[in-house]
Design an enzyme around this catalytic site. Structure first.
Site, PDB file in Angstrom:
ATOM      1  CE  LYS A 195      -2.217  -0.852   3.889  1.00 30.31           C
ATOM      2  NZ  LYS A 195      -1.568  -2.084   4.300  1.00 30.31           N
ATOM      3  NE  ARG A 197      -4.660  -0.825   9.678  1.00 31.09           N
ATOM      4  CZ  ARG A 197      -3.541  -0.345   9.134  1.00 31.09           C
ATOM      5  NH1 ARG A 197      -3.503   0.821   8.546  1.00 31.09           N
ATOM      6  NH2 ARG A 197      -2.450  -1.057   9.204  1.00 31.09           N
ATOM      7  NE  ARG A 225       7.212  -2.798   5.829  1.00 30.55           N
ATOM      8  CZ  ARG A 225       5.886  -2.778   5.746  1.00 30.55           C
ATOM      9  NH1 ARG A 225       5.304  -2.455   4.609  1.00 30.55           N
ATOM     10  NH2 ARG A 225       5.145  -3.100   6.768  1.00 30.55           N
ATOM     11  NE  ARG A 240       6.074  -0.092   9.891  1.00 26.09           N
ATOM     12  CZ  ARG A 240       4.924  -0.113   9.222  1.00 26.09           C
ATOM     13  NH1 ARG A 240       4.888   0.308   7.967  1.00 26.09           N
ATOM     14  NH2 ARG A 240       3.819  -0.552   9.771  1.00 26.09           N
ATOM     15  NE  ARG A 263       1.658  -4.104  11.375  1.00 25.35           N
ATOM     16  CZ  ARG A 263       2.621  -3.949  10.445  1.00 25.35           C
ATOM     17  NH1 ARG A 263       3.791  -4.541  10.583  1.00 25.35           N
ATOM     18  NH2 ARG A 263       2.401  -3.224   9.405  1.00 25.35           N
TER      19      ARG A 263
HETATM   20  P1  AMP Z   1       0.538   0.857   8.798  1.00 25.86           P
HETATM   21  O1  AMP Z   1       1.759   1.705   8.607  1.00 25.86           O
HETATM   22  O2  AMP Z   1      -0.609   1.239   7.918  1.00 25.86           O
HETATM   23  O3  AMP Z   1       0.841  -0.617   8.752  1.00 25.86           O
HETATM   24  O4  AMP Z   1       0.012   1.168  10.297  1.00 25.86           O
HETATM   25  C1  AMP Z   1       0.834   0.939  11.420  1.00 25.86           C
HETATM   26  C2  AMP Z   1       0.004   0.903  12.680  1.00 25.86           C
HETATM   27  O5  AMP Z   1      -0.672   2.176  12.865  1.00 25.86           O
HETATM   28  C3  AMP Z   1      -1.128  -0.117  12.707  1.00 25.86           C
HETATM   29  O6  AMP Z   1      -0.679  -1.410  13.072  1.00 25.86           O
HETATM   30  C4  AMP Z   1      -2.070   0.485  13.749  1.00 25.86           C
HETATM   31  O7  AMP Z   1      -1.562   0.309  15.065  1.00 25.86           O
HETATM   32  C5  AMP Z   1      -1.973   1.980  13.454  1.00 25.86           C
HETATM   33  N1  AMP Z   1      -2.982   2.406  12.472  1.00 25.86           N
HETATM   34  C6  AMP Z   1      -2.750   2.885  11.209  1.00 25.86           C
HETATM   35  N2  AMP Z   1      -3.914   3.182  10.594  1.00 25.86           N
HETATM   36  C7  AMP Z   1      -4.899   2.880  11.467  1.00 25.86           C
HETATM   37  C8  AMP Z   1      -6.329   2.948  11.411  1.00 25.86           C
HETATM   38  N3  AMP Z   1      -6.973   3.384  10.319  1.00 25.86           N
HETATM   39  N4  AMP Z   1      -7.019   2.561  12.494  1.00 25.86           N
HETATM   40  C9  AMP Z   1      -6.411   2.141  13.607  1.00 25.86           C
HETATM   41  N5  AMP Z   1      -5.064   2.029  13.732  1.00 25.86           N
HETATM   42  C10 AMP Z   1      -4.306   2.401  12.672  1.00 25.86           C
END
Ligand code: AMP
Length: 264
Positions: A45, A120, A160, A193, A204
């Site tokens: 993404k 999400r 990554r 990360r 996750r």
């Molecule tokens: P990502 O970089 O999109 O994988 O997001 C990393 C982390 O941010 C996720 O595992 C969640 O803890 C938090 N997060 C990101 N977007 C959301 C969302 N829309 N709703 C809730 N938590 C989020």
């Protein structure tokens, strides 16, 4: 490559779309309004959001990135979100809605926006429908589902690496930097990360299956819904998204015209 598939062309550092069935000069692709990229962690993404934002000339909103930078800067929002990020859980819907509304209120989102990581949950998606009705004249949300065999995601995520300075993302196996562990742009030492560690990643993935996969059903009944095979190369995935969005738009325009001619 299919014959009518648009190709991407890199000229003077700018990405352009070339339609393979036309003789026209490369052009910046028209922004298709708000676009949501849906997919499991590691499906690409962030990579696609970056490229498409440049191509369409609209901003990307990556909620994970905004949260990580708030944690790094020690803000009040970062303090609220930190435990959820570290454990691989979701930040509560109310916190996310407020954060996204603040970002969407900025003028640069008028032509469209690429959403990477929001909505999400079904609760966030319901809220976002209302937001678009109230603030963006009911703009149609286009949804791209990046499909991938979930078992293959582990390899993508554990290799990554991210530049702590410019945010560029690499994969030491699939998309390596020129020098191992060093950012091509600014020579910084790349980092992993925290939430890409295997134990957190498994959490996750479980959260994705439970909370986010239902969104695929939620959105798939709508006109502007596109499924893309995310196991192809990043360039091929971008081309599939661009051509799929053009087709979706043509279909939506055709339906709009036929319903207004029926009404008159
Ligand atoms: P990502 O970089 O999109 O994988 O997001 C990393 C982390 O941010 C996720 O595992 C969640 O803890 C938090 N997060 C990101 N977007 C959301 C969302 N829309 N709703 C809730 N938590 C989020």
């Amino acid at each position: 490559m299919r014959s009518n598939q648009p190709r991407l062309n890199k000229a003077n550092g700018q990405l352009e779309v070339v339609l393979s069935h036309s003789n026209s000069a490369p052009a910046r692709a028209d922004a298709p309004g708000p676009v949501l990229l849906l997919g499991a962690p590691g499906a690409g993404k962030g990579t696609q959001a970056d490229v498409l934002a440049k191509l369409w000339g609209i901003p990307r909103i990556s909620t994970g990135e905004i949260l990580r930078s708030n944690v790094a800067n020690g803000t009040a929002l970062g303090a609220q979100a930190k435990t959820f990020l570290n454990n691989g859980g979701l930040v509560p819907d109310q916190v996310m809605m407020k954060m996204v509304a603040n970002r969407l209120d900025r003028a640069d989102t008028a032509e469209g926006v690429i959403l990477d990581g929001f909505p999400r949950t079904v609760g966030q998606a319901d809220w976002f429908d209302e937001y678009l009705d109230d603030h963006q004249h009911g703009a149609h949300l286009a949804v791209v589902s990046l499909n991938m065999d979930l078992d293959r995601l582990v390899a993508r995520v554990i290799y990554r690496t991210v530049c702590p300075v410019c945010g560029s993302v690499y994969n030491e196996e699939l998309m390596p930097p020129k020098r191992t562990g060093i950012c091509d742009n600014d020579d910084s030492v790349l980092e992993q990360r925290n939430d890409d560690r295997l134990d957190v990643f498994k959490t996750r993935l479980g959260v994705f299956r439970r909370e986010t996969e239902p969104l695929i059903r939620f959105y798939s009944k709508r006109g502007m819904f596109l499924e893309v095979d995310a196991e192809r190369s990043p360039e091929s995935v971008t081309e599939d998204i661009v051509s799929g969005m053009m087709a979706c738009r043509k279909r939506a325009e055709f339906e709009r015209l036929s319903s207004s001619s029926r009404a008159s």
